[in-house]
Write a protein that holds these residues in place. Structure first.
Motif, PDB file in Angstrom:
ATOM      1  N   THR A 153     -36.467-143.577  32.566  1.00  0.00           N
ATOM      2  CA  THR A 153     -36.038-143.660  31.162  1.00  0.00           C
ATOM      3  C   THR A 153     -37.168-144.162  30.275  1.00  0.00           C
ATOM      4  O   THR A 153     -37.318-143.702  29.140  1.00  0.00           O
ATOM      5  CB  THR A 153     -34.819-144.578  30.985  1.00  0.00           C
ATOM      6  OG1 THR A 153     -35.140-145.906  31.392  1.00  0.00           O
ATOM      7  CG2 THR A 153     -33.612-144.068  31.743  1.00  0.00           C
ATOM      8  N   ILE A 186     -24.183-143.775  18.669  1.00  0.00           N
ATOM      9  CA  ILE A 186     -23.698-143.956  20.042  1.00  0.00           C
ATOM     10  C   ILE A 186     -22.776-145.170  20.129  1.00  0.00           C
ATOM     11  O   ILE A 186     -21.718-145.125  20.775  1.00  0.00           O
ATOM     12  CB  ILE A 186     -24.884-144.095  21.006  1.00  0.00           C
ATOM     13  CG1 ILE A 186     -25.612-142.758  21.115  1.00  0.00           C
ATOM     14  CG2 ILE A 186     -24.413-144.547  22.387  1.00  0.00           C
ATOM     15  CD1 ILE A 186     -26.937-142.849  21.846  1.00  0.00           C
ATOM     16  N   LEU A 202     -27.571-143.412  27.335  1.00  0.00           N
ATOM     17  CA  LEU A 202     -28.174-142.798  26.147  1.00  0.00           C
ATOM     18  C   LEU A 202     -28.823-143.870  25.260  1.00  0.00           C
ATOM     19  O   LEU A 202     -29.953-143.695  24.787  1.00  0.00           O
ATOM     20  CB  LEU A 202     -27.124-142.025  25.356  1.00  0.00           C
ATOM     21  CG  LEU A 202     -26.608-140.729  25.985  1.00  0.00           C
ATOM     22  CD1 LEU A 202     -25.490-140.129  25.132  1.00  0.00           C
ATOM     23  CD2 LEU A 202     -27.737-139.710  26.159  1.00  0.00           C
TER      24      LEU A 202
END
Length: 417
Positions: A153, A186, A202
């Motif tokens: 990530t 989000i 996310l």
């Protein structure tokens, strides 16, 4: 935001949870770690002149050491966990920088490769453990999957963030707004019932470009639309102090410790009937972000201007940090330019105008010889440095003013580090 817990434990040995509770403290220290990782790596690589490859080797060794420390703990320990996050943030960033700077891999390819790699990690992790929840990190295999996902990530966030800057030409301050807006969407979707595991990962990815751009904004020169001029060292020290204070607080209060295994815990906001509608909202936000980036890339900015001949009016208002200016240029060329500029500074300090002129001539020849190679790699950075070169040539050859010469050389020294 919180995540779902596992319904089973697949490993033969069950441990206490090895990660913290996802509270506001989690997100605060995550962004702090991301920012200091970015600025501290830049300071070692550029300001100390260690070099990208050497810095990557150093942090790979440090990463292995802190990861062993983290794996040897029997439960979540703030010092071990957050030290690992800081180091993995630097390491993931450096791996992306090596692909871009040393191997010349385009950022869109790096972004695509890391996105596929992350999907593969999640796919294998889920097929084996039947959960991606960080509330279920209670075995060595799950912990290994977790840290592998975290590493990817950070690499993905670095590549996508840098690609955004390359496409748009935005300053660090402006570029903070896009990941910040997406994270806000989000969070809103999570509060309205979105799948908490999806929302968590996310947001976790997006904190990487958010923290990195925040670090660049703080460290970049104090010029209009650029930064606050704190420098990479001061920025690193400020955020390291904040991280240390937060870790000490969490160690004493244990406010982010997950009690037991919490296998039966029900997420606070999760509503199964709203999962897919919220996925649609987040997908719509991603599409809107793509449209925005496509529009911004089509607007006139330095990359397009750099294709013309003669003086470039866009360069007058273009300001880049050292990292941004050198990010896509080969290290060997950067070191050669740095040596020539330092030679100018030495000659100026001695009052040796003939030597200064010779160094300037050598620098100009080297820059012109490399134009065909450097300009296609990063037109914006090439334009920025070329404008600084024009100031140097004018001050040395026309003005012949020591004060102007000193200012021009100082500007190049700041750029080349």
């Amino acid at each position: 935001m919180t995540t779902n817990t596992a319904t089973r434990t697949a490993a033969p040995r069950v441990l206490l949870n090895k990660v913290p509770e996802v509270t506001i403290w989690f997100w605060l220290i995550k962004i702090l770690c991301t920012t200091v990782g970015e600025s501290f790596a830049d300071w070692i690589n550029m300001q100390l002149g260690v070099g990208l490859m050497a810095t990557a080797v150093i942090f790979t060794v440090v990463f292995a050491a802190v990861l062993i420390w983290q794996f040897r703990t029997s439960q979540y320990r703030p010092a071990a966990y957050w030290s690992t996050v800081v180091v993995v943030s630097v390491t993931g960033t450096l791996y992306t920088d090596i692909l871009t700077d040393q191997l010349g891999v385009p950022l869109w390819i790096s972004t695509s490769v890391f996105a596929v790699a992350l999907a593969a990690v999640f796919g294998i992790w889920y097929s084996r453990e039947r959960t991606l929840s960080i509330h279920s990190i209670v075995s060595k295999p799950r912990e290994a999957f977790y840290w592998l996902a975290v590493l990817v990530t950070f690499a993905l966030g670095t590549a996508s963030g840098d690609w955004t800057l390359e496409l748009t030409g935005w300053s660090p301050g402006v570029s903070v707004l896009l990941p910040l807006a997406l994270i806000a969407i989000i969070v809103a979707c999570w509060r309205m019932g979105a799948n908490p595991v999806l929302a968590f990962w996310l947001a976790y990815i997006l904190t990487r470009p958010l923290g990195a751009n925040l670090g660049d904004w703080l460290a970049s020169p104090k010029v209009p639309d650029q930064g606050l001029g704190l420098g990479t060292l001061v920025t690193s020290l400020i955020f390291l102090a904040a991280i240390l204070a937060t870790v000490v607080y969490l160690t004493l209060t244990k406010s982010d410790v997950i009690e037991g295994h919490q296998q039966a815990r029900t997420p606070k906001y999760h509503r199964r009937g709203r999962e897919w509608p919220m996925v649609g909202v987040m997908a719509g936000a991603a599409i809107a972000a793509g449209v925005l980036l496509n529009w911004a890339s089509a607007q006139p900015h330095a990359n397009a201007a750099a294709e013309g001949e003669g003086p470039n009016p866009a360069a007058a208002n273009l300001h880049l940090s050292s990292k941004q200016a050198l990010a896509h240029f080969p290290g060997a060329d950067v070191r050669h330019f740095r040596t020539l500029v330092k030679g100018m500074d030495t000659a100026l300090g001695k009052g040796d105008q003939a030597s200064l002129n010779a160094h300037v001539d050598a620098y100009e020849k080297a820059w012109d010889d490399d134009q065909a190679k450097l300009q296609p790699l990063d037109g914006k950075a090439w334009t920025f440095i070329d404008a600084q070169n024009d100031g140097l040539f004018t001050s040395v050859r026309e003005k012949k003013d020591p004060t102007a010469e000193k200012a021009a050389i100082a500007a190049l020294l700041k750029t080349f580090g």
